[in-house]
Structure formats: structure tokens, C-alpha cells
Write an enzyme that holds these catalytic residues in place. Sequence first.
Site, PDB file in Angstrom:
ATOM      1  N   ASN A 219       3.206   8.660  -4.666  1.00 44.63           N
ATOM      2  CA  ASN A 219       4.459   8.559  -3.737  1.00 44.63           C
ATOM      3  C   ASN A 219       5.292   7.701  -4.801  1.00 44.63           C
ATOM      4  OD1 ASN A 219       4.168   5.499  -3.109  1.00 44.63           O
ATOM      5  ND2 ASN A 219       2.467   6.408  -2.156  1.00 44.63           N
ATOM      6  N   ALA A 284       1.546  -2.358  -0.310  1.00 41.57           N
ATOM      7  CA  ALA A 284       1.272  -1.074  -0.883  1.00 41.57           C
ATOM      8  C   ALA A 284       1.539   0.156   0.060  1.00 41.57           C
ATOM      9  CB  ALA A 284      -0.354  -1.007  -1.449  1.00 41.57           C
ATOM     10  N   ASP A 288      -2.262   8.116   3.068  1.00 39.69           N
ATOM     11  CA  ASP A 288      -3.119   8.530   3.989  1.00 39.69           C
ATOM     12  C   ASP A 288      -4.036   9.419   4.017  1.00 39.69           C
ATOM     13  OD1 ASP A 288      -1.425   6.383   5.691  1.00 39.69           O
ATOM     14  OD2 ASP A 288       0.144   7.968   5.950  1.00 39.69           O
ATOM     15  N   ASP A 315      -7.546   3.335   7.141  1.00 39.82           N
ATOM     16  CA  ASP A 315      -6.456   2.512   6.970  1.00 39.82           C
ATOM     17  C   ASP A 315      -6.834   1.164   6.636  1.00 39.82           C
ATOM     18  OD1 ASP A 315      -4.440   0.448   8.037  1.00 39.82           O
ATOM     19  OD2 ASP A 315      -3.510   2.444   8.780  1.00 39.82           O
ATOM     20  N   ILE A 316      -6.468   0.806   5.315  1.00 41.23           N
ATOM     21  CA  ILE A 316      -6.987  -0.663   4.666  1.00 41.23           C
ATOM     22  C   ILE A 316      -6.448  -1.890   5.839  1.00 41.23           C
ATOM     23  CG2 ILE A 316      -7.252  -1.923   2.719  1.00 41.23           C
ATOM     24  CD1 ILE A 316      -6.614   0.429   1.060  1.00 41.23           C
ATOM     25  N   LYS A 350      -1.957  -1.791  14.988  1.00 44.57           N
ATOM     26  CA  LYS A 350      -2.797  -2.183  13.731  1.00 44.57           C
ATOM     27  C   LYS A 350      -3.267  -3.456  14.011  1.00 44.57           C
ATOM     28  CE  LYS A 350      -0.632   1.196  10.404  1.00 44.57           C
ATOM     29  NZ  LYS A 350      -0.985   1.404   9.126  1.00 44.57           N
TER      30      LYS A 350
HETATM   31  O1  PMT Z   1       7.190  -0.648  -4.436  1.00 42.64           O
HETATM   32  P1  PMT Z   1       8.933  -0.536  -4.245  1.00 42.64           P
HETATM   33  O2  PMT Z   1       9.293   0.695  -4.928  1.00 42.64           O
HETATM   34  O3  PMT Z   1       9.284  -1.901  -4.153  1.00 42.64           O
HETATM   35  O4  PMT Z   1       8.964   0.058  -2.748  1.00 42.64           O
HETATM   36  C1  PMT Z   1       8.598  -0.871  -1.588  1.00 42.64           C
HETATM   37  C2  PMT Z   1       7.958  -0.139  -0.217  1.00 42.64           C
HETATM   38  C3  PMT Z   1       9.190   0.630   0.477  1.00 42.64           C
HETATM   39  C4  PMT Z   1       6.913   0.708  -0.726  1.00 42.64           C
HETATM   40  C5  PMT Z   1       7.334  -1.477   0.521  1.00 42.64           C
HETATM   41  O5  PMT Z   1       8.528  -2.136   0.939  1.00 42.64           O
HETATM   42  C6  PMT Z   1       6.797  -0.771   1.709  1.00 42.64           C
HETATM   43  O6  PMT Z   1       7.566  -0.284   2.929  1.00 42.64           O
HETATM   44  N1  PMT Z   1       5.596  -0.586   1.903  1.00 42.64           N
HETATM   45  C7  PMT Z   1       4.659  -0.025   3.059  1.00 42.64           C
HETATM   46  C8  PMT Z   1       4.640   1.218   2.595  1.00 42.64           C
HETATM   47  C9  PMT Z   1       3.686   2.181   3.576  1.00 42.64           C
HETATM   48  O7  PMT Z   1       2.582   2.891   3.317  1.00 42.64           O
HETATM   49  O8  PMT Z   1       4.135   2.030   4.735  1.00 42.64           O
HETATM   50  P2  PMT Z   1       3.391   2.903   5.957  1.00 42.64           P
HETATM   51  O9  PMT Z   1       4.335   2.633   7.244  1.00 42.64           O
HETATM   52  O10 PMT Z   1       2.976   4.221   5.635  1.00 42.64           O
HETATM   53  O11 PMT Z   1       1.953   1.806   6.061  1.00 42.64           O
HETATM   54  C10 PMT Z   1       2.034   0.885   7.268  1.00 42.64           C
HETATM   55  C11 PMT Z   1       1.332  -0.171   6.756  1.00 42.64           C
HETATM   56  O12 PMT Z   1      -0.171   0.408   6.591  1.00 42.64           O
HETATM   57  C12 PMT Z   1       1.469  -0.628   5.260  1.00 42.64           C
HETATM   58  O13 PMT Z   1       1.587  -2.249   5.452  1.00 42.64           O
HETATM   59  C13 PMT Z   1       0.532  -0.171   4.172  1.00 42.64           C
HETATM   60  O14 PMT Z   1       0.284  -0.957   3.193  1.00 42.64           O
HETATM   61  C14 PMT Z   1      -0.660  -0.081   5.097  1.00 42.64           C
HETATM   62  N2  PMT Z   1      -1.372   1.203   5.017  1.00 42.64           N
HETATM   63  C15 PMT Z   1      -1.205   2.474   5.107  1.00 42.64           C
HETATM   64  C16 PMT Z   1      -2.015   3.351   5.130  1.00 42.64           C
HETATM   65  C17 PMT Z   1      -3.368   3.142   4.725  1.00 42.64           C
HETATM   66  N3  PMT Z   1      -4.262   4.163   4.286  1.00 42.64           N
HETATM   67  N4  PMT Z   1      -3.780   1.970   4.357  1.00 42.64           N
HETATM   68  C18 PMT Z   1      -3.057   0.885   4.684  1.00 42.64           C
HETATM   69  O15 PMT Z   1      -3.330  -0.274   4.386  1.00 42.64           O
END
Ligand code: PMT
Length: 427
Positions: A219, A284, A288, A315-316, A350
Amino acid sequence: MNKGKGDMLPAGQTLNRKHILIGITGGIAAYKSADLTRRLIEAGADVRIMMTQAATEFVTPLTFQALSGQPVFFDNSDDSSGMKHIELARWADAIIIAPASANTLAKLAQGRADNLLTTTCLASEASKYFAPAMNRVMWHDLSTQSNCKTLRDKNWAQLGPASGLQACGETGEGRMLEVSDILTAVAQGFKSGALQGLNLTVTAGPTFEAIDPVRFIGNRSSGRMGYAIASAAHEAGANVTLISGPSHLTPPDVTSFIAVESAAEMQHAVFSVIDNCHIYISTAAVSDYRVKNIATQKIKKTQDTLTLELTRNDDILSAVANHKNRPYVVGFAAETENIIDNARQKLVQKNLDMIIANDVSTNTDEQTDIGFNSEYNALHVFWTDGEQGEAEQHFDIARKSQLATRLITLIARQYKTRKNQHAKNTA
Ligand code: PMT
């Protein structure tokens, strides 16, 4: 006497990549700001200079342009947009007015905005310092003293003055503080100590899920937001473990850096440190899904279509939030629509303590580009607050490094509030 590079700051302190704006006002000590400029650059800072008209009569802008390698800003310098003060105000992490004349101190205390320097200061949320330099009688004048107090009350940090022989031939208080002391104070100012001694884990960057030995699903995350948070937490005194997916960035100064590639590797790294972690920040962009059967050889271009079967990754973040010895858990929400509602849902679903939402919809305007792979971001933060239910704060568009410092201040405060509530409930 000039000291060599690295001798000016106490061990462990640098101003690496900090944006420092020096404001020079009219006074004979303006020549010392040339040395200040050079020393700040040697300490790793990115320096810009703004001068009042009176300052340009003591030292030429050309001197500072040569030293900083950047255009110098003063009232008559080119500003076709008329927005230079806003640009500089947002750019700066810290503003140092050195030397600060009695006249400029009076204007700053009153909140006047009649030149580029005073307007920029009024428009900036950066940390602000002033190093007074003037004749001892002017310094002891009640108006000057009262103006300095007003500035201190407005959260400006006063540096000096020092005492000694003055340019006017008199001896007394009013000399500009030595450059080395200004440098130390400014470096110290970036170290809040708000997370002193706490163990903090940050995840950053993307994850890459292999398709075959040469291809992957990834991504657009660059790692910038997570690296900025790790760096701000380190400056606040935390022992920081930064776990990063593939990124082209140079890792910041942290206690431990773990490079990973896939979501499974990231999960493994997170759980190797989580039992000893007080605060977990999940920046991070974790994939998914992963490919169910990774090809052992490069897939050949033999068919018109290719179907990959994907299987869901754990989901970590949720796993950390449901761990038996859970730390204070902060998640990010990268959203392209219904930002606030989706973020709030993730906070609850979460089981998080805090969620930080950002808009990652595509934006073609470079000036306002935020989210993935940009220097800038804008954030909505929601957190659970034992006594008041849910609380929130909005952080307007700013550089990720500036947002990271503000976030770390907020996280440190909420972490301590939570700890105190817990101690009260178990007493
Ligand atoms: O790295 P940059 O270019 O500076 O960009 C920053 C960013 C946009 C990546 C950052 O600010 C950000 O939004 N990070 C979260 C990205 C994300 O995966 O969002 P999500 O809405 O899909 O996930 C929600 C949360 O669950 C996040 O904290 C993610 O780290 C966590 N997660 C998601 C999936 C997974 N399998 N395990 C997780 O821990």
C-alpha cells in the site's frame, strides 16, 4: 572561542531535522546570530532567518543567506502571495528572537503585527524563545521588565540576558546570552520528559504480502507518520521500539528498530515486546489479507486473467488491545469517507483507548495533500475518558513532525490520567 561540531550540545541532544526560525532585531548583538545560525545548522537543524528593518542596518541579509543557504526574509523581501508570515509560522518548530531589542519585545508583548517578524510570531504555534540584548538601563526599565513577564506568561521562554561589558561601554545586565547556552536551551526545549522511562512501541509503514518471489501486495504508506511519532516519543523520554514495514526513510533515533515485511512478521515482532510495553501506537498500514498460496517461482504470463486467493490476516491492534497485560492502546484509522463515524466505530470495536483518524482519499493538490506519503496530515482524535465518556480533539493541517509532537503530549496526558484513575479505583 568557537568549539568544534558536536561540542556545543550535551551528549544525546541534537536538533536533527528541526525547523528553526531565527528572528533578528536591531542591535549590535545581531552579529552573534551569525554564529547561532551556523551552530544550529551544525546541530542538524534546518534554519530560516527573518530580520527587522533595523537588523539589516547592523548585519546584511546576505551574510545570513550565505550562512543558512536560504533566502532571508525581511519586510521588503519578495512575497507575491502576501502569505509569507503564515508559511513561516507553520514551517517553524521553534522561533528564536535573538537578539531581541526592547522595541520588538514591547511589540510582541502587546501582540502587535506591524512587520514580518512580529506578524509571524503572532501567527505561529511553534515554541518561542527570546534572547534580550540591550543597554543595562533599558533592560532594567520597568516597561521592559513588564513586557518580558507578559511574554513569559504567554509561554515564551526567556534566554538571558547575560551580564558583563556592553557595547556602549557600560558594565551590567543586558548582553545577549552566549550562543552555546541558547543552543542548549532550545535543544532541551524539545525534550519534554512527558514519557520519561516509559516503554512505547510504534508500528509504521506498509506491510508487503508476497505473491511470488518477486511480487507483493502493498500500500501507499511511506512510514512518515509513524517515524515522526517514534521520534517525538523518543524526545519525550520514552524507550521506543519502532517496528517498521518496508520504507525508504532513514529510521529516527530510537531505542530499538525492527524491520519487518509482512503482517505476520509485524505481529510476531509486536508480541515479542508487548509484555513490557506501556503504550502501543499502531500507525502501520497493515494488510488485511495475505495470499493463501504464495508461488515458490515467479508466476508466468500464460493466462489472460489471474486469480489470487486471499486469506485474512489477524488484526494486530485488536490482539494487543485484548492481551491480558494490555498497554495503553492507540490506533489509527485511515479513511476515505465517513471519517468520524468509521473512526468512532473502530475505537469501540477494537477496544482501544484512543483512535486517530486521517483522511487518505486521493488529493491532487500538492499544497493540501495529506495522509499517505505526504509531509502533511490533519487529524481527528477520539479517546475514551472514564468520567466523561468520550472526548475528542482536532489537529489542523500541519507537518507530520509537528502533529507527532502534539499527539505525544496528548497521549502522555491521557496515559497518566488513565493510570491515576486506575490507581484510584483499585485503592
Ligand atoms: O506512512 P505515511 O505515508 O506517513 O501515512 C500515514 C498513514 C496514513 C498510513 C497513517 O496515518 C494511518 O492512517 N495508519 C493506519 C492505516 C490503516 O491501516 O488504517 P485501518 O483503518 O485500515 O486500520 C485501523 C488500525 O488497525 C490501524 O491502527 C492499523 O495499524 C491496525 N491494523 C489494521 C489491520 C491489521 N491486520 N492489523 C492492525 O493492527
